[in-house]
Design an enzyme around this catalytic site. Structure first.
Site, mmCIF file in Angstrom:
data_model
loop_
_atom_site.group_PDB
_atom_site.id
_atom_site.type_symbol
_atom_site.label_atom_id
_atom_site.label_comp_id
_atom_site.label_asym_id
_atom_site.label_seq_id
_atom_site.Cartn_x
_atom_site.Cartn_y
_atom_site.Cartn_z
ATOM 1 N N LYS A 167 67.385 35.874 -6.748
ATOM 2 C CA LYS A 167 67.161 34.830 -8.117
ATOM 3 C C LYS A 167 66.274 35.839 -9.190
ATOM 4 O O LYS A 167 66.484 35.736 -10.303
ATOM 5 C CB LYS A 167 66.706 33.546 -7.817
ATOM 6 C CG LYS A 167 66.492 32.466 -8.848
ATOM 7 C CD LYS A 167 65.738 31.379 -8.602
ATOM 8 C CE LYS A 167 64.319 31.547 -8.656
ATOM 9 N NZ LYS A 167 63.566 30.062 -8.322
ATOM 10 N N CYS A 189 68.791 15.065 -12.540
ATOM 11 C CA CYS A 189 69.213 15.264 -11.087
ATOM 12 C C CYS A 189 68.219 15.653 -10.352
ATOM 13 O O CYS A 189 68.309 16.684 -9.631
ATOM 14 C CB CYS A 189 70.579 15.891 -11.115
ATOM 15 S SG CYS A 189 71.396 15.728 -9.717
ATOM 16 N N CYS A 243 70.186 8.427 -12.012
ATOM 17 C CA CYS A 243 71.509 8.199 -12.132
ATOM 18 C C CYS A 243 71.721 7.421 -13.353
ATOM 19 O O CYS A 243 72.770 7.594 -13.899
ATOM 20 C CB CYS A 243 72.160 7.979 -10.964
ATOM 21 S SG CYS A 243 71.951 9.088 -9.479
ATOM 22 N N CYS A 291 72.411 9.330 -16.573
ATOM 23 C CA CYS A 291 73.443 10.521 -16.202
ATOM 24 C C CYS A 291 74.946 10.203 -16.655
ATOM 25 O O CYS A 291 75.332 9.331 -16.249
ATOM 26 C CB CYS A 291 73.310 10.945 -14.772
ATOM 27 S SG CYS A 291 74.613 12.364 -14.554
ATOM 28 N N CYS A 319 80.596 11.302 -9.737
ATOM 29 C CA CYS A 319 79.561 11.910 -8.822
ATOM 30 C C CYS A 319 79.536 11.433 -7.559
ATOM 31 O O CYS A 319 79.555 9.954 -7.428
ATOM 32 C CB CYS A 319 78.148 11.779 -9.473
ATOM 33 S SG CYS A 319 76.962 12.457 -8.168
#
Ligand code: SF4
Length: 277
Positions: free
Chosen positions: A184, A252, A258, A261, A267
């Site tokens: 990364k 998240c 949530c 979202c 989900c």
């Protein structure tokens, strides 16, 4: 117009409530009663009509990503403002800037962006030579708020000593050989320091999000990277890390918000959580 373009157009034109309705319609309500349809606004009817084509289409990773991008329009997550890849002094020579980018990234694992940025900013006052010759204990004091500060100080001092003899690494292959640098960090370094996107850097936030929805049920960063790289065109790779990391920092989260979202209707994590509550 191609099917996927129609889908994206429908999403881009939909408001938040329409978007939720579209997703609900797609996944859970194959048929609406004539009565409920007649109560819809014209714009909702148009969106739903366009989205009816999605029933035959695969609601895949790209569509989910477009919805996440909508939730990230404000670009005001920690990664957008104080992300480690942004912490360098543009007034310094290019070699020093590259050193600062890489050291900032090396400070970031297991540490919040705000803390990484604070410590990385302190190091901006020192040259590569200063850091190469600094006592490790002195360096630890400058970065004491980051996790694993003793190991990170040792790796940063080693990097400075290496750079004096060999210069900053210029490729992914050279970068990943440096102690304290993983896939990364190497990909982000090459992307920011050389404006070359050689892969999608995978962060712990991305693994959590992709397993929850799910986009890809694997904990391996390399497997997730290869999967995402196969799903998206190369021109999109450069923005995926920042978009998903910011989503993981604001909505998240490990303890997700949530209710904010737009993906909760599809989900798996949300459905499981609400079934077990
Ligand atoms: S519904 Fe909750 S768990 Fe699922 S993607 Fe959204 S924030 Fe994450």
């Amino acid at each position: 117009m191609r099917q996927t373009q129609k889908i994206m157009l429908a999403f881009s034109e939909a408001t938040t409530s329409e978007l939720n309705e579209i997703l609900e319609h797609r996944f859970f309500k194959e048929k609406k009663s004539p009565k409920s349809k007649s109560k819809m606004s014209l714009s909702k009817q148009q969106s739903t009509a366009t989205m009816s084509t999605i029933k035959q289409d695969n609601f895949g990773t790209k569509n989910i990503y477009e919805i996440i991008k909508q939730m990230r329009l404000e670009r005001n997550a920690p990664v957008d403002i104080v992300g480690p890849q942004k912490c360098f002094d543009k007034d310094k020579d290019i070699e020093t800037q590259r050193f600062q980018i890489l050291t900032s990234l090396m400070l970031s694992p297991q540490t919040k962006d705000e803390i990484t940025s604070k410590c990385a900013n302190r190091l901006l006052d020192y040259t590569i030579n200063d850091i190469a010759n600094m006592d490790e204990s002195e360096l630890v004091k400058l970065i004491y708020e980051v996790n694993f500060n003793v190991t990170k100080a040792k790796r940063i001092k080693e990097l400075a000593q290496l750079v004096i003899y060999k210069g900053m690494p210029k490729t992914f292959e050279e970068t990943i050989k440096i102690k304290g640098v993983g896939e990364k960090i190497a990909l982000l370094y090459i992307q920011v320091a050389f404006q070359r996107v050689e892969g999608i850097p995978i962060d712990v936030n991305m693994i959590r999000i992709c397993n929850r929805i799910p986009i890809f049920k694997e904990k391996s960063p390399t497997k997730l990277r290869k999967f995402l790289e196969s799903e998206f065109e190369h021109k999109e790779w450069g923005d995926i890390n920042e978009t998903l990391v910011g989503f993981g920092q604001q909505i998240c989260l490990p303890k997700p918000k949530c209710e904010q979202c737009k993906l909760k209707d599809i989900c798996e994590y949300y459905k499981l959580k609400n079934t077990s509550d």
